[in-house]
Structures are given as C-alpha cells and as structure tokens.
Design a protein around this motif. Structure first.
Motif, short mmCIF file in Angstrom:
data_model
loop_
_atom_site.label_atom_id
_atom_site.label_comp_id
_atom_site.label_asym_id
_atom_site.label_seq_id
_atom_site.Cartn_x
_atom_site.Cartn_y
_atom_site.Cartn_z
N VAL A 51 0.84 -1.21 0.00
CA VAL A 51 0.00 0.00 0.00
C VAL A 51 0.87 1.25 0.00
N TYR A 52 1.97 1.21 0.75
CA TYR A 52 2.84 2.39 0.83
C TYR A 52 3.79 2.49 -0.37
N SER A 53 4.28 1.35 -0.84
CA SER A 53 5.30 1.39 -1.89
C SER A 53 4.73 1.36 -3.30
N ASN A 54 3.68 0.59 -3.51
CA ASN A 54 3.16 0.43 -4.87
C ASN A 54 1.65 0.21 -4.87
N PRO A 55 0.87 1.22 -4.51
CA PRO A 55 -0.59 1.05 -4.54
C PRO A 55 -1.10 0.94 -5.97
N ASN A 56 -1.79 -0.14 -6.25
CA ASN A 56 -2.36 -0.36 -7.59
C ASN A 56 -3.66 -1.13 -7.43
N PRO A 57 -4.45 -1.24 -8.48
CA PRO A 57 -5.75 -1.93 -8.37
C PRO A 57 -5.65 -3.37 -7.87
N MET A 76 -6.72 4.10 -0.47
CA MET A 76 -7.38 5.23 -1.14
C MET A 76 -6.64 6.53 -0.87
N SER A 77 -6.14 6.70 0.38
CA SER A 77 -5.41 7.91 0.72
C SER A 77 -4.10 8.00 -0.07
N ASN A 78 -3.39 6.88 -0.18
CA ASN A 78 -2.13 6.89 -0.93
C ASN A 78 -2.36 7.10 -2.41
N MET A 79 -3.43 6.50 -2.93
CA MET A 79 -3.76 6.73 -4.34
C MET A 79 -4.10 8.20 -4.58
N SER A 80 -4.82 8.79 -3.63
CA SER A 80 -5.15 10.21 -3.74
C SER A 80 -3.90 11.08 -3.65
N ASN A 81 -2.98 10.72 -2.75
CA ASN A 81 -1.72 11.47 -2.65
C ASN A 81 -0.89 11.34 -3.91
N LYS A 82 -0.90 10.13 -4.46
CA LYS A 82 -0.16 9.91 -5.70
C LYS A 82 -0.74 10.75 -6.83
N MET A 83 -2.05 10.80 -6.90
CA MET A 83 -2.70 11.62 -7.92
C MET A 83 -2.43 13.10 -7.68
N ASN A 84 -2.40 13.52 -6.42
CA ASN A 84 -2.10 14.92 -6.10
C ASN A 84 -0.69 15.29 -6.52
N GLU A 85 0.25 14.34 -6.35
CA GLU A 85 1.62 14.61 -6.79
C GLU A 85 1.68 14.83 -8.29
N VAL A 86 0.95 13.98 -9.02
CA VAL A 86 0.92 14.13 -10.48
C VAL A 86 0.29 15.47 -10.87
#
Length: 363
Positions: free
Chosen positions: A211-217, A292-302
């Motif tokens: 979840v922390y290193s590689n969040p994916n579906p 979901m939080s990490n995916m959201s953070n990843k999207m925010n970084e992009v």
C-alpha cells in the motif's frame, strides 16, 4: 480472475447443496460438503495407562464394540459423504438424528449440545496447507462415557501431536479419561488458530508494504480478499470461547473437575485469539482507507507537477502569443535583435519561476 471464477463455482455448489436440503424434515442426514467421492475410513486408537494400540476395524460391529470397552477409545471417522454409514454409526452409538444431521452439515457453525449420554460439538479446523492457502475443515466430536467419536471430511488434520502423545505416552493423556481426550482434540484445534493468526498477520504486513510502496488496483483486490478472509475466520472462531464456557459451567458427569481446569486455559487462549482477530479486522478495514489515501496522494503529486508545468508555460505562451500576432505596427517587430531578446526574456522567466517554486518547496 481465475480465483474469482473458482469462488463462483464453489458458491454455486453450496447453493445447490442447500436446495437439496429444502423441504426435508429436521434430522434428515444430508451431506452438505463437496468431497463426495471419498469413502468413509475408520481408525481406532485404543489406550489406557499401560498400553495403546491403533487398528482399523473391518465392520460396524467392531466399531461399536468400543462403546462399552473398559479402555479409552478414539474412533476417528474420515469421510462424511457416505450418509448410510454415518446413520448406522449414529444408530449404534445412540446419537440423536439432529446430531447426525449436524455431523454431515459442513456449513454448520460451531456449537455444543449436551445430552444425557454424550456431549456433541462442532468446530472448524483451520490450517495453512502446503500451497500457503487457508483451509477450513468441518470437525464433529462426540464425547461418550469411555469413547470419543470424531468425524472429519479429509484425512489431513491438526491432531498429529495428540496421536503422538497417546502412542508415546507423553504427558498425562494416557492416564486420563475420554473427557481429557475431548479437551486435547479441542485444544489442538485452538492452538492451530494461532498459526492462522500468524498467517493473517503476515498477509497484513505484506499488504501494508504494498500500500505504501506500490498502490495499484491489484492491491485493492488483495485487501478486499483479506477483509473477507478475516471476517470468515472470525465467524468460525468467535463462538468457541462461549462454547468452552458452557462446558466449564456444565454439570454433566462426563466432564471431570480436573478437565474443566484445562478447559479454562483453552478459554483464555480463545479470548486472546478473538482480541487479535478484532484487531486484524480493524486493520484490514483501515488498509483500504490507507490505499485510497495513498492513491489520492499519488494523484495529487501528479497534478502538482502538471500544475507547475502549466504555471511555467503560461507566461511563455503569453509572450509567444503577443509576438505571434500579425499587426504591421508592433514595437520591436522589425528590431534586429528582437528575436533573441524574446528568447532571453522567456529563459529568464523560466529559470526565475523554477527558483521561486523551489524556494516554496513546491518542487
């Protein structure tokens, strides 16, 4: 995807089995499992403080002979789809038809029923197989005056330690009665629940790293499968604590005071297991929120990178747009060094904005 299709087939088979039971009278012996091509095999471990012997009876009469044997007998019946055989065994040992119904109902939740001549219990035997998969098997145990009947679906089980103690005379089991054997079998099931907890804990730790290193579906699917697995295990284990409490409080003469002392220890283990399962349940539910939080953070970084890039190119596009107009009377339009000046201004703007964003820690 293959796992989900297999799960769908299993669900369809369960539904079909339940439909076969609809409309039948209570006490009707209907096998509800899916191991239908296994014949029932019987192994009897007979022992007292002086000796122990293991043998396989050739007929039902040899099995029933142990009902009134002066020694303690552990009658282990493997294979539940032979309904006629199970009915015969139950008839000769005086088991209620409702008990026989629960013996072959592999979907029965854990329970304890007390009768005048015997105590009947249903439990889930959980273990991790060689393929690192969690397996839940149906086990029914009947405690009689000098005999313990055990019914299970397949030969693989968690009772090798108990057999070893009986055969090699480890501990006190050979000097105790069938009630202690009943406890030992139940204790082996409970002890293996700790192995299941370690298995779940390991899966949780792996998913936390993913979840922390590689969040994916795919991680999201694994988290959902973990939640279902924890809930299923909790449903199988949670009632056992209460059932052991009933045995401790029971006034049935089949359970001695000494055995109740050991049952209290097993109850303590159940309390610890249930507390751990509650924690795992909460962690498994929070893992999805973390995903979901990490995916959201990843999207925010992009989005932050894209926004910074757009912010840098907006003034450059503005300058290029002005000097791209086709008016005849524009200042600097025909200046000899106008082209290089525009490039210089754009480069200075680009570098200046990068420095500004860096100082703001936006990059």
């Amino acid at each position: 995807m293959a796992k989900r299709k297999a799960g769908t087939k299993t669900t369809n088979r369960k539904t079909s089995k339940r439909r076969n039971k609809l409309g039948k009278a209570p006490g009707t012996i209907t096998y509800m499992g899916h191991r239908e091509n296994l014949s029932s095999e019987v192994a009897i471990l007979e022992f007292n403080s002086e000796f122990s012997t293991l043998h396989k009876p050739g007929n039902i009469e040899q099995i029933v002979a142990h009902k009134d044997s002066p020694t303690t007998s552990w009658v282990n019946i493997v294979g539940l789809n032979d309904e006629n055989f199970i009915e015969k065994v139950g008839h000769y040992f005086g088991l209620n038809s409702l008990v026989l119904e629960d013996i072959v109902n592999t979907q029965q939740r854990p329970k304890i029923d007390e009768y005048d001549a015997y105590i009947f219990g249903v439990f889930k035997m959980l273990y991790v197989n060689d393929a690192d998969q969690l397996v839940g098997e149906h086990v029914a145990i009947v405690l009689l005056d000098n005999c313990v009947l055990m019914f299970q679906e397949i030969e693989e089980d968690v009772f090798d330690g108990v057999r070893d103690r009986v055969v090699n005379k480890y501990g006190r089991i050979r000097s105790k009665g069938p009630d202690y054997l009943f406890f030992a079998l139940l204790d082996a099931i409970i002890d293996n629940y700790f192995v299941v907890l370690e298995y779940l804990n390991h899966k949780i730790e792996l998913l936390e790293e993913q979840v922390y290193s590689n969040p994916n579906p795919e991680v999201a699917h694994d988290i959902q499968d973990l939640k279902k697995e924890v809930l299923k295990v909790r449903r199988w284990i949670f009632p056992v604590k209460e059932l052991i409490g009933r045995l401790i409080d029971s006034e049935n003469q089949l359970i001695s005071k000494d055995t109740k002392m050991f049952l209290r220890d097993a109850q303590d283990h159940c309390i610890e297991i249930n507390e751990s399962l509650q924690i795992y349940r909460e962690i498994s539910m929070s893992l999805m929120e973390m995903y979901m939080s990490n995916m959201s953070n990843k999207m925010n970084e992009v989005m932050k990178v894209l926004t910074i890039m757009a912010s840098i190119f907006i003034p450059l596009t503005f300058i290029a747009g002005i000097y791209g107009m086709n008016f005849d009377h524009m200042p600097e339009l025909h200046w000899e060094y106008g082209y290089f000046m525009v490039w210089g201004v754009m480069i200075v703007l680009f570098i200046g904005m990068l420095i500004y964003f860096k100082r703001k820690n936006w990059l």
